[in-house]
Scaffold this motif. Structure first.
Motif: not given
Length: 446
Positions: A65-74
Motif C-alpha cells: 500500500l502507499p507509503q509516506v515518509n517525511a524528513g528534515l535535514d540540517y
C-alpha cells in the motif's frame, strides 16, 4: 503487654487478609476443562499468537500500500569545503590557482516522499503466505486446547484417585485398629500367640505409611491441577465430581466403533499447513525471477544562509519536486536463484513425505488408543469382580481369625489381597477416564 497485644492483633489481621485474598473454586470436570481452555497459561499465549499472526498479516498487506515518509535535514558547515580554480578568473596570473569556498554556513531541507509498489511477484506470494501463517497458529491453538483438555482430565482424575485412596485407607485403618485391639485382648487372655498381634501391627504400619504417602501425593496433585487450570496454587479448589460417577459416564464403547477420518485430526491439518508453506516458499523463489515495478513522488524545500534564520519570515525557501519509476529485472545470478528454487522444490517433496508419515502415525495412534480404551473397560469389569471376591474372602478370614479357626498369616494375606484389589479398582476407574481422553484426542476433529 500492650506491645504483645498489638503484635498479636497485627498478625491476626494479616492472616485474615491473606485468607480473604485466596479464591475458592468448585469445579466439575467439564467446568474445569472450560476454565482451563480460557485461563491455562499455554492457552492464553496460543490466543496471543493468533493475534500476532493477524497483525503480521496486515503488516504484509501494508507493504504493498502507499507509503509516506517525511524528513528534515540540517547541516552546520562550520568549515566549508574548499576548491581550487584558475586565478586568472579573478584577474590573477595564468597558471596559478585560487582557493575558493562554495556554499553557506547553514543549510536545511524539508522533504516528503510518497512511494507505491506497482508490481512484485514476491509481494503476491507474501500475501498468500500471511494467510497460511495465520492458519498455522489457529491450528496450533486448537492443538493446544486438545492437549490442555487431556491434561485437565488426567490431573483431575489423579486428584480424585488420591482422595478415594485416602478414604479407603482411612476406613481400612479404622477397621484394622479395632481388630488389633480385640486381638490384643485375646492375647492377654492367653488364647492366641503373640505372632498374631505382631502380624496385624505390621499390616497397620504399612497402611499408615501408605496413607501418609497419599496425603502428600494429593497436595502435589492438587497443585498440578491448579497450574493446568491457570489458577494460583494457594487458592482453594474443590472437585465436585466423584471418581465412580466419572468412570461410569465414560463407559462408551460406541466411540471406539466409529470410523476414524485422518483429515479431521488437527495434527494432519498442521501437516497440510506445513506442506502449503513449503509450496509457497517454492512459489516465492520462482517469483524472484519476475521484474518488479514501483513509483515514487518526492516534494521538498531547501534553504541556505550564513546565519541561522530558517524560522524567520524573510527566509527564502526553494521548492523542488519529482516523480520517478523504478523497475528491477533479474537477469543473471550465476545459477544461485536456480539453486534456491531447486532447494525449495525438494523441501516441498519432504513436506509431502512428512504428511504421509503423520497420516500413518495417526492411524496407528487411533488403533492403539482404541485398543487401550477397550482393554481399560475390560480391566474395570475384572477389577470390580475381583474386589467383590476379595471383600468376601477378607470378611470370611476375619471371622475365622476372630474364632481361632484361621492363622494370622492367612488373615493378613486376605487383607493384602483386599487392599490390592481396592487399589486396582481405583486405578481401573482412572484408567477408563484417561484412556477415553487419549482416544478422543486422536479422534479430535478440526
Amino acid at each position: 503487654m500492650k506491645k504483645l497485644l498489638l503484635i498479636t492483633l497485627m498478625v491476626f489481621a494479616v492472616s485474615v487478609k491473606a485468607q480473604e485474598a485466596k479464591q475458592n473454586y468448585n469445579f466439575s470436570l467439564e467446568q474445569a476443562i472450560s476454565h482451563a481452555l480460557t485461563n491455562n497459561y499455554s492457552a492464553i499465549n496460543a490466543s496471543r499468537d493468533i493475534e500476532i499472526s493477524k497483525e503480521k498479516k496486515w503488516e504484509t498487506t501494508a507493504a504493498g500500500l502507499p507509503q509516506v515518509n517525511a524528513g528534515l535535514d540540517y547541516a552546520d558547515n562550520f568549515i566549508l569545503q574548499k576548491s581550487l580554480i584558475p586565478a586568472e578568473f579573478f584577474g590573477g596570473k595564468k597558471g596559478e590557482f585560487a582557493t575558493v569556498a562554495f556554499g553557506t554556513t547553514h543549510s536545511m531541507a524539508v522533504h516528503a516522499t510518497l512511494s507505491q509498489l506497482i508490481f512484485d511477484g514476491s509481494y503476491i506470494v507474501a500475501l498468500q503466505a500471511s494467510k497460511t501463517y495465520m492458519k498455522f497458529y489457529q491450528n496450533a491453538k486448537q492443538k493446544s486446547d486438545v492437549e490442555i483438555k487431556e491434561a485437565v482430565i488426567n490431573a483431575y482424575g489423579n486428584v480424585l484417585l488420591a482422595e478415594e485412596s485416602i478414604a479407603i485407607l482411612e476406613k481400612n485403618k479404622k477397621t484394622l485398629e479395632k481388630t488389633l485391639a480385640d486381638t490384643k485382648e485375646i492375647f492377654k487372655n492367653g488364647l492366641i500367640e503373640e505372632e498374631n498381634v505382631e502380624q496385624l501391627q505390621i499390616t497397620l504400619t504399612t497402611i499408615n505409611s501408605t496413607l501418609n504417602y497419599n496425603k502428600r501425593l494429593i497436595e502435589v496433585a492438587n497443585k498440578m491441577l491448579k497450574i493446568i487450570l491457570g489458577i494460583n496454587i494457594n487458592d482453594n479448589l474443590k472437585l465436585t465430581d466423584k471418581l465412580d460417577t466419572l468412570s461410569v459416564s465414560n463407559l462408551d464403547l460406541t466411540i471406539s466403533q466409529n470410523d476414524f477420518f485422518v483429515a479431521e485430526n488437527v495434527n494432519y491439518s498442521m501437516a497440510l499447513n506445513y506442506e502449503e508453506q513449503k509450496q509457497l516458499e517454492y512459489k516465492l523463489e520462482k517469483a524472484r525471477a519476475l521484474p518488479s515495478l514501483s513509483a515514487n513522488l518526492n516534494y521538498g524545500y531547501n534553504a541556505f544562509g550564513n546565519q541561522f534564520t530558517f524560522f524567520t519570515s524573510n527566509q527564502n525557501w526553494l521548492n523542488y519536486s519529482n516523480l520517478g519509476l523504478s523497475i528491477r529485472l533479474p537477469i543473471f545470478s550465476s545459477l544461485a536463484r536456480s539453486s534456491r528454487t531447486q532447494q525449495a522444490k525438494i523441501a516441498v517433496e519432504q513436506a509431502k513425505t512428512q504428511r504421509t508419515e503423520v497420516e500413518q502415525k495417526l492411524k496407528l495412534q487411533f488403533a492403539n488408543a482404541k485398543s487401550e480404551y477397550e482393554f481399560s473397560i475390560e480391566a474395570y469389569t475384572t477389577a470390580k469382580t475381583n474386589l467383590n471376591l476379595a471383600e468376601r474372602i477378607e470378611k470370611k478370614q476375619q471371622i475365622k481369625f476372630s474364632e481361632g479357626l484361621s492363622s494370622s498369616f492367612d488373615f493378613s494375606e486376605a487383607q493384602r489381597q483386599l487392599y490390592s484389589a481396592q487399589q486396582n479398582y481405583l486405578q481401573s476407574m482412572v484408567s477408563i477416564i484417561n484412556k477415553k481422553a487419549a482416544l478422543e484426542k486422536v479422534i479430535n476433529k478440526k
